[in-house]
Every structure is written in C-alpha cells, then in structure tokens.
Design a protein around this motif. Sequence first.
Motif, PDB file in Angstrom:
ATOM      1  N   GLY A 176       0.787  -1.225   0.000  1.00 18.50           N
ATOM      2  CA  GLY A 176       0.000   0.000   0.000  1.00 18.50           C
ATOM      3  C   GLY A 176       0.816   1.271   0.000  1.00 18.50           C
ATOM      4  N   SER A 177       2.129   1.163  -0.088  1.00 15.86           N
ATOM      5  CA  SER A 177       2.970   2.362  -0.142  1.00 15.86           C
ATOM      6  C   SER A 177       2.812   3.054  -1.492  1.00 15.86           C
ATOM      7  CB  SER A 177       4.445   2.002   0.066  1.00 15.86           C
ATOM      8  OG  SER A 177       4.653   1.434   1.339  1.00 15.86           O
ATOM      9  N   PHE A 178       2.915   4.381  -1.476  1.00 16.29           N
ATOM     10  CA  PHE A 178       2.854   5.175  -2.700  1.00 16.29           C
ATOM     11  C   PHE A 178       4.235   5.759  -2.937  1.00 16.29           C
ATOM     12  CE2 PHE A 178       2.158   9.194  -4.982  1.00 16.29           C
ATOM     13  CZ  PHE A 178       1.401   8.753  -6.063  1.00 16.29           C
ATOM     14  N   LEU A 179       4.902   5.302  -3.991  1.00 15.14           N
ATOM     15  CA  LEU A 179       6.287   5.661  -4.237  1.00 15.14           C
ATOM     16  C   LEU A 179       6.432   6.359  -5.577  1.00 15.14           C
ATOM     17  CD1 LEU A 179       8.020   2.289  -3.233  1.00 15.14           C
ATOM     18  CD2 LEU A 179       7.597   4.283  -1.773  1.00 15.14           C
ATOM     19  N   THR A 180       7.302   7.353  -5.617  1.00 15.57           N
ATOM     20  CA  THR A 180       7.737   7.926  -6.891  1.00 15.57           C
ATOM     21  C   THR A 180       9.061   7.267  -7.253  1.00 15.57           C
ATOM     22  OG1 THR A 180       6.626  10.027  -6.521  1.00 15.57           O
ATOM     23  CG2 THR A 180       8.442  10.011  -8.094  1.00 15.57           C
ATOM     24  N   CYS A 181       9.145   6.792  -8.480  1.00 17.17           N
ATOM     25  CA  CYS A 181      10.322   6.040  -8.924  1.00 17.17           C
ATOM     26  C   CYS A 181      10.938   6.731 -10.142  1.00 17.17           C
ATOM     27  CB  CYS A 181       9.940   4.613  -9.296  1.00 17.17           C
ATOM     28  SG  CYS A 181       9.009   3.734  -8.024  1.00 17.17           S
ATOM     29  N   SER A 182      12.251   6.871 -10.107  1.00 15.91           N
ATOM     30  CA  SER A 182      12.989   7.466 -11.216  1.00 15.91           C
ATOM     31  C   SER A 182      14.414   6.932 -11.160  1.00 15.91           C
ATOM     32  CB  SER A 182      12.985   8.991 -11.109  1.00 15.91           C
ATOM     33  OG  SER A 182      13.712   9.403  -9.954  1.00 15.91           O
ATOM     34  N   GLU A 183      15.280   7.463 -11.993  1.00 13.54           N
ATOM     35  CA  GLU A 183      16.689   7.054 -11.927  1.00 13.54           C
ATOM     36  C   GLU A 183      17.331   7.462 -10.602  1.00 13.54           C
ATOM     37  OE1 GLU A 183      18.284   5.255 -13.962  1.00 13.54           O
ATOM     38  OE2 GLU A 183      17.365   5.393 -15.948  1.00 13.54           O
ATOM     39  N   GLU A 184      16.785   8.496  -9.955  1.00 17.99           N
ATOM     40  CA  GLU A 184      17.368   9.009  -8.719  1.00 17.99           C
ATOM     41  C   GLU A 184      16.676   8.491  -7.466  1.00 17.99           C
ATOM     42  OE1 GLU A 184      16.319  11.183 -11.254  1.00 17.99           O
ATOM     43  OE2 GLU A 184      18.330  11.065 -12.141  1.00 17.99           O
ATOM     44  N   GLU A 185      15.438   8.028  -7.588  1.00  9.00           N
ATOM     45  CA  GLU A 185      14.626   7.670  -6.424  1.00  9.00           C
ATOM     46  C   GLU A 185      13.964   6.320  -6.673  1.00  9.00           C
ATOM     47  OE1 GLU A 185      11.147   9.874  -3.729  1.00  9.00           O
ATOM     48  OE2 GLU A 185      11.701  10.638  -5.708  1.00  9.00           O
ATOM     49  N   ASN A 186      14.165   5.380  -5.769  1.00  7.23           N
ATOM     50  CA  ASN A 186      13.639   4.017  -5.958  1.00  7.23           C
ATOM     51  C   ASN A 186      14.031   3.472  -7.333  1.00  7.23           C
ATOM     52  OD1 ASN A 186      12.124   3.849  -3.407  1.00  7.23           O
ATOM     53  ND2 ASN A 186      10.863   5.463  -4.328  1.00  7.23           N
ATOM     54  N   ALA A 187      15.319   3.594  -7.622  1.00  2.71           N
ATOM     55  CA  ALA A 187      15.813   3.277  -8.957  1.00  2.71           C
ATOM     56  C   ALA A 187      15.636   1.808  -9.314  1.00  2.71           C
ATOM     57  CB  ALA A 187      17.292   3.666  -9.070  1.00  2.71           C
ATOM     58  N   ASP A 188      15.632   0.925  -8.316  1.00  3.58           N
ATOM     59  CA  ASP A 188      15.461  -0.496  -8.632  1.00  3.58           C
ATOM     60  C   ASP A 188      14.063  -0.762  -9.187  1.00  3.58           C
ATOM     61  OD1 ASP A 188      14.318   0.123  -6.162  1.00  3.58           O
ATOM     62  OD2 ASP A 188      14.929  -1.743  -5.186  1.00  3.58           O
ATOM     63  N   LEU A 189      13.053  -0.130  -8.602  1.00  2.86           N
ATOM     64  CA  LEU A 189      11.699  -0.285  -9.130  1.00  2.86           C
ATOM     65  C   LEU A 189      11.560   0.378 -10.491  1.00  2.86           C
ATOM     66  CD1 LEU A 189       9.414   0.234  -6.009  1.00  2.86           C
ATOM     67  CD2 LEU A 189       9.470  -1.779  -7.503  1.00  2.86           C
ATOM     68  N   MET A 190      12.217   1.510 -10.672  1.00  2.00           N
ATOM     69  CA  MET A 190      12.161   2.184 -11.976  1.00  2.00           C
ATOM     70  C   MET A 190      12.737   1.284 -13.058  1.00  2.00           C
ATOM     71  SD  MET A 190      11.140   4.866 -13.503  1.00  2.00           S
ATOM     72  CE  MET A 190      11.318   5.464 -15.189  1.00  2.00           C
ATOM     73  N   TRP A 191      13.838   0.637 -12.749  1.00  2.00           N
ATOM     74  CA  TRP A 191      14.437  -0.300 -13.701  1.00  2.00           C
ATOM     75  C   TRP A 191      13.455  -1.433 -14.000  1.00  2.00           C
ATOM     76  CZ3 TRP A 191      15.576  -5.519 -13.268  1.00  2.00           C
ATOM     77  CH2 TRP A 191      16.395  -6.059 -14.266  1.00  2.00           C
ATOM     78  N   ALA A 192      12.795  -1.946 -12.982  1.00  2.00           N
ATOM     79  CA  ALA A 192      11.940  -3.123 -13.151  1.00  2.00           C
ATOM     80  C   ALA A 192      10.683  -2.829 -13.965  1.00  2.00           C
ATOM     81  CB  ALA A 192      11.560  -3.691 -11.781  1.00  2.00           C
ATOM     82  N   VAL A 193      10.082  -1.646 -13.768  1.00  2.00           N
ATOM     83  CA  VAL A 193       8.835  -1.374 -14.493  1.00  2.00           C
ATOM     84  C   VAL A 193       9.092  -1.046 -15.958  1.00  2.00           C
ATOM     85  CG1 VAL A 193       7.620  -0.583 -12.434  1.00  2.00           C
ATOM     86  CG2 VAL A 193       8.732   1.104 -13.914  1.00  2.00           C
ATOM     87  N   ARG A 194      10.339  -0.836 -16.338  1.00  2.00           N
ATOM     88  CA  ARG A 194      10.648  -0.602 -17.750  1.00  2.00           C
ATOM     89  C   ARG A 194      10.809  -1.941 -18.461  1.00  2.00           C
ATOM     90  NH1 ARG A 194      15.355   3.887 -16.825  1.00  2.00           N
ATOM     91  NH2 ARG A 194      14.455   5.499 -18.156  1.00  2.00           N
TER      92      ARG A 194
END
Length: 461
Positions: A176-194
């Motif tokens: 239920g967490s709401f996260l902003t993901c980018s190369e600078e923030e939560n980068a592992d999730l950003m990589w995964a959703v691409r």
Amino acid sequence: MTTYRTALDERLLERLRGAVRGEVVEPGDPDYDDARRVYNAMIDKRPAIVVRAVDAGDAVATVDFAREQGLPLAVRGGSHSVSGHGTCDDGVVLDLGRMRGVRVDPGTRTARAEGGCTWADFNHATHAFGLATTGGVVSTTGIGGLTTGGGMGYLARRCGLACDNLLSVDLVTADGSFLTCSEEENADLMWAVRGGGGNFGVVTSFEYRLHPIAGILGGPTFYPLDGEVIRRYREMIADADEELGALLVVGLGPPVPFLPERWHGRPMCGVVACWTGPEDQDDSVRARLAGLGPVLGQSVGRMPYPVLNTLFDDMLPAGLFHYWKGTFSRGLPDGVIDAYVEYGASTPTIQSSTVVFPLDGAVQRVGPEDTAFAYRDVDFSTALSPTLGTREECEAQKDWVRAYYGALQPHSAEGGYVNFMDSDDQDRVRANYRGNYARLTQIKRRYDPGNLFRLNHNIAP
C-alpha cells in the motif's frame, strides 16, 4: 439464476466504499456486466468486485483491501491484455480507466499521464504542442500495459521503446505504499517497471520524454504476398534512416477504397510507413515503398501523427475474439519469410494478421541490462494474432497459429515480447527476460513477497 463463488461481506464492502471516491461495482449491480467486460471477448470472467478508481488514493485503498482479504487482484488500464490479465474470477479488479488526465510541459518536452490513459488520450494532448513519443498502433490501447511491457510502435527506430522514454512513475506497491520512482529515487523499481510488466505494483501515473514530432508521412502500401517483397522490405529497413518507421503486415486485403475490390479478402502483405524526417524527402520515401514490389493499393500522405495511430481502430474494436503469439528474430532470415508466406496465405480473417515491428536504431542503443526489457540484440518482433468473430472460430484457429509459431521457432530467439504472450505462455517468462530475470525476482521478493501482483506474466518471488 447466476451464482457467484465469492460473496463479500457487506460490512467489508461498505468499508471499501467509504475508502474510495470512485465506484465499487459488484454482481447484481446494473452495470456489472459492463464493468467486468474487457477488450478480448475470449476472456469472460466474473470478479467479486470492480473498483472504478478516480485517483491514486483509490488505488491504495483497493490494493490494501485485496491484500487484507486475501483476494486475487487484477489491474486494468486500457483493458487490451489479450491474455486476460485485466480481470479475474472471484477477486478484485482495480480499473484505472477513469484516470485519464495528461499534463504536458512543452518547455521540458515531458508529459505526465495517469494510468488509465489510452494512446489516443496521450497523443491528443501531446500533439497540441507538436510533440510525441513511442506508443502503440491501436489508439484504444492503454499506455500502462504497453509501456511496462516494453512498448513498440511506429517511432521506435527513431525514439526507442516507450519504456526507454519513461522518466518516472508513481507506483502503489503491494504493502500500500505510494512511491515515486525514477533514476534518482527508488531506482530499482524504476528499472523493473521498464519492461517487467505489472509485477511490481500499480502505476498510477507515467512521466515520458517527448520528441518534436507533429506531421508525418504515413499510411499503408499493399503488395502481393510474395517472399521477394518481404526480402526487399528487409533490405529497406537495414538501409533506411531511423526517421522511417515501417511495420510489415501479412494478412488479407481489407475493404478499403484505395485497394481494388478483387483484392479484398485475398492474401497479401503491406507496409505501414511512418516517416518523421524532412518533408522534402517524402517523394523519396514513396519511391522506396513503390520499389518493394507491384503496388496493389496505396494511401500514403501527410497527416498528424495521432491519425496514424488510429488506422487499425475500426478494424479492431472491442468485443472480438483474440489469441496471440510472438517471437523475436535477428534479421529476417529466409526461413521466417517462408513461414510468413506459407501461413499468411491461410490467414483466417481480415482482422487477423502478422505484424512485424523493426527494433533496430534507437532501440539497440540501450543496453540489455539498462532496463528490464532485455532483447536489445534482435532486429524484429513478430506478432501473430488470429482475430475472429466468435469463440468457436477462435478456438478452431489456435492450431493454425501454434503451427505458424512452431515454424518460426528455429529462426527465433528463445524468448519473446511479453505483450504478445497469451495465457498459455507462462513457461516462457524466464526466457523473455533472459539475464535480467534473477534481478527481477530479487526486486519482486523485496516489494511483493506475497506475490499479490501475480495476474500477469508472473515473475514469482
């Protein structure tokens, strides 16, 4: 009387209704059948509830509810998942279809779009500023599923995949967490959703890089179904500037006015062009298309880019019956071309087709480990999509597409494009991600250890 295997306690439903601003639809409600319906009519499931979310808060509340109640959770954007991942039996459907806002920043050439947007929504908003990014080829397709699976389209050779143009996302994770993901923030999730699909959470908004593309030269050219035409197409792509997007289509002649009636319903091949280069080179592009073989019909002209994205819409409305398969190949070997010709000749309907996407140019300038989409060394992606008017007809054509797919296998990569996989392709998931699979499982284990987001081409934790 229809019975449902799951009947949720009314007190639980009231609590959910109190937590969301959108609509909670359950069996027996007047619009239940409409709420549960998806694009592919082969998928006929009966969820316990459908939450028609209107904002990210609704997504958080729905994820929390499904997790706490131990219910299956399906996430739906544009509902085009041919494998049926946008719905489920006896579980919760989180429908983002009412979240369709797009905000364009022309100064930074970026756009942020909500998770329920279709490519029609997105293209309309960005075109007003003379901007675009790689999207699909049917405008009713949702941006979410296409982007998180990779995202092929007419602009891929010039601009890369949709996921390559993704700058950030807002994501609701399994806890239920709401996260902003980018190369600078939560980068592992950003990589995964691409490229990793819907395995890691609910994307409630996407931020994209845009490109200065407004008017283009585009449209289809039709030829006889002949291996020599396809071989010339192969040579054209190898030599062409990256501003030329050109999809190869094998199928039956459509009933369009620029194609002589005697060719309607007969096997043929075609190239759907998208030239984003200088207008003074339009005649040269037309000449290259004419040089591929005898032209049976052509409608190639200047148009706004969003118009090109609608050319297949009328032919592929919601409610038809689909079954898909897909492959990747390095080049277009003669064995692949031979299969196109052999099986293309027995294409079952005008709506059915073989569509071939070029994946060179900008797509290959991204490394195989830079995003979850791993196949950066292939040149073409082939989609096989028999599309019929009834369930019985579609079932009858599965043998055709499976044989076709089998004929392509000796010339194809081990894995394929996840967005072209049907529900019986779960055993291909590891191959689809190649060397990135281990890293994806680690990220999945960190953010979704209970595999709440499993109604997809699943990466198990």
